[in-house]
Design a protein around this motif. Sequence first.
Motif, mmCIF file in Angstrom:
data_model
loop_
_atom_site.group_PDB
_atom_site.id
_atom_site.type_symbol
_atom_site.label_atom_id
_atom_site.label_comp_id
_atom_site.label_asym_id
_atom_site.label_seq_id
_atom_site.Cartn_x
_atom_site.Cartn_y
_atom_site.Cartn_z
ATOM 1 N N HIS A 275 0.824 -1.209 0.000
ATOM 2 C CA HIS A 275 0.000 0.000 0.000
ATOM 3 C C HIS A 275 0.858 1.258 0.000
ATOM 4 N N GLN A 276 1.962 1.223 0.728
ATOM 5 C CA GLN A 276 2.851 2.377 0.762
ATOM 6 C C GLN A 276 3.454 2.624 -0.621
ATOM 7 N N LEU A 277 3.943 1.577 -1.276
ATOM 8 C CA LEU A 277 4.537 1.734 -2.608
ATOM 9 C C LEU A 277 3.492 2.162 -3.634
ATOM 10 N N ARG A 278 2.270 1.650 -3.489
ATOM 11 C CA ARG A 278 1.194 2.048 -4.397
ATOM 12 C C ARG A 278 0.911 3.538 -4.259
ATOM 13 N N ASP A 279 0.854 4.024 -3.034
ATOM 14 C CA ASP A 279 0.604 5.447 -2.796
ATOM 15 C C ASP A 279 1.754 6.318 -3.273
ATOM 16 N N TRP A 280 2.952 5.762 -3.341
ATOM 17 C CA TRP A 280 4.108 6.496 -3.838
ATOM 18 C C TRP A 280 4.167 6.483 -5.365
ATOM 19 N N GLY A 281 3.265 5.742 -6.000
ATOM 20 C CA GLY A 281 3.212 5.736 -7.459
ATOM 21 C C GLY A 281 3.996 4.632 -8.134
ATOM 22 N N VAL A 282 4.416 3.618 -7.389
ATOM 23 C CA VAL A 282 5.115 2.487 -8.009
ATOM 24 C C VAL A 282 4.113 1.750 -8.890
ATOM 25 N N GLY A 283 4.564 1.308 -10.053
ATOM 26 C CA GLY A 283 3.688 0.634 -11.011
ATOM 27 C C GLY A 283 2.984 -0.577 -10.420
ATOM 28 N N LYS A 284 1.816 -0.882 -10.966
ATOM 29 C CA LYS A 284 0.990 -1.970 -10.439
ATOM 30 C C LYS A 284 1.691 -3.327 -10.545
ATOM 31 N N TRP A 285 2.254 -3.611 -11.712
ATOM 32 C CA TRP A 285 2.863 -4.930 -11.930
ATOM 33 C C TRP A 285 4.063 -5.178 -11.003
ATOM 34 N N PRO A 286 5.061 -4.282 -10.919
ATOM 35 C CA PRO A 286 6.182 -4.550 -10.014
ATOM 36 C C PRO A 286 5.753 -4.608 -8.552
ATOM 37 N N ASN A 287 4.816 -3.760 -8.181
ATOM 38 C CA ASN A 287 4.356 -3.739 -6.801
ATOM 39 C C ASN A 287 3.647 -5.041 -6.441
ATOM 40 N N GLN A 288 2.815 -5.542 -7.335
ATOM 41 C CA GLN A 288 2.133 -6.812 -7.082
ATOM 42 C C GLN A 288 3.120 -7.972 -7.056
ATOM 43 N N LEU A 289 4.132 -7.922 -7.904
ATOM 44 C CA LEU A 289 5.165 -8.962 -7.903
ATOM 45 C C LEU A 289 5.876 -8.995 -6.555
ATOM 46 N N CYS B 29 -3.261 5.311 4.625
ATOM 47 C CA CYS B 29 -3.103 4.759 3.294
ATOM 48 C C CYS B 29 -4.371 5.051 2.511
ATOM 49 N N THR B 30 -4.278 4.896 1.221
ATOM 50 C CA THR B 30 -5.392 5.203 0.342
ATOM 51 C C THR B 30 -6.140 3.928 -0.002
ATOM 52 N N LEU B 31 -7.430 3.957 0.121
ATOM 53 C CA LEU B 31 -8.271 2.816 -0.219
ATOM 54 C C LEU B 31 -8.898 3.077 -1.577
ATOM 55 N N CYS B 32 -8.615 2.229 -2.554
ATOM 56 C CA CYS B 32 -9.170 2.376 -3.901
ATOM 57 C C CYS B 32 -10.279 1.353 -4.082
ATOM 58 N N LEU B 33 -11.484 1.843 -4.292
ATOM 59 C CA LEU B 33 -12.623 0.952 -4.486
ATOM 60 C C LEU B 33 -12.836 0.710 -5.967
ATOM 61 N N GLN B 34 -13.073 -0.556 -6.318
ATOM 62 C CA GLN B 34 -13.350 -0.921 -7.700
ATOM 63 C C GLN B 34 -14.626 -1.744 -7.718
ATOM 64 N N PRO B 35 -15.426 -1.612 -8.781
ATOM 65 C CA PRO B 35 -16.664 -2.389 -8.828
ATOM 66 C C PRO B 35 -16.361 -3.876 -8.947
ATOM 67 N N GLY B 36 -17.089 -4.663 -8.194
ATOM 68 C CA GLY B 36 -16.944 -6.106 -8.262
ATOM 69 C C GLY B 36 -17.806 -6.677 -9.367
ATOM 70 N N PRO B 37 -17.616 -7.953 -9.691
ATOM 71 C CA PRO B 37 -18.435 -8.562 -10.730
ATOM 72 C C PRO B 37 -19.903 -8.592 -10.303
ATOM 73 N N GLY B 38 -20.766 -8.148 -11.177
ATOM 74 C CA GLY B 38 -22.199 -8.171 -10.898
ATOM 75 C C GLY B 38 -22.682 -7.077 -9.968
ATOM 76 N N SER B 39 -21.852 -6.048 -9.719
ATOM 77 C CA SER B 39 -22.311 -4.996 -8.822
ATOM 78 C C SER B 39 -23.364 -4.144 -9.533
ATOM 79 N N LEU B 40 -24.370 -3.732 -8.787
ATOM 80 C CA LEU B 40 -25.498 -3.022 -9.359
ATOM 81 C C LEU B 40 -25.244 -1.535 -9.551
#
Length: 186
Positions: A75-89, A161-172
């Motif tokens: 979460h810290q690296l995500r908030d600092w702008g580190v790319g999604k792929w390297p951060n998830q790795l 930290c920043t919480l990013c909400l994304q729609p889930g599958p089938g969300s109304l």
Amino acid sequence: MWGYLSLLPAFLAFWATAGIWTVFSLAVANKAVNLTEGFPYISRCGNSPPQSCIFSQVLNLGAALAAWTCILRYHQLRDWGVGKWPNQLILWTGLLCTLGTSIVGNFQVRRSRPAQPWCTVVVLHTWSLRSASAACEWVVAMLLFILFGLFAVDFSSLDGCTLCLQPGPGSLSPPPASPISLKVQH
């Protein structure tokens, strides 16, 4: 709340270091390892009861604390702008390592080889320098604990930290605007 979480890596480093040396001391006191034959591997110290029980607890709690540290770092690296792929790795590699740590702690097998086949340790072991190999294993483990302890420095400035909400599958309905910043008062 975040101030206390910043101390988590330091607690992890202290817990793991104290726990591993407690296991070593018990193994020597219970004559599970013989220091006149050479310096023992960490895994050899945690093979027989009662130190095997402490070894399991140290590794399990250490794995849980390390997993939480990996998640905070993600979460810290995500908030600092580190790319999604390297951060998830980085996150998934850390979580895989914590799973391996827990497995090693729960499924101990009597063995004379090092639990983790690090290059230097294996080379020294095959050259019949088992004491030097075991000493390298202990040094690498202590350096790993220091590494986790140093995360406390990075986390000391963590105030949320920043919480990013994304729609889930089938969300109304669509979620509120993202990202939503959560600030916690100390």
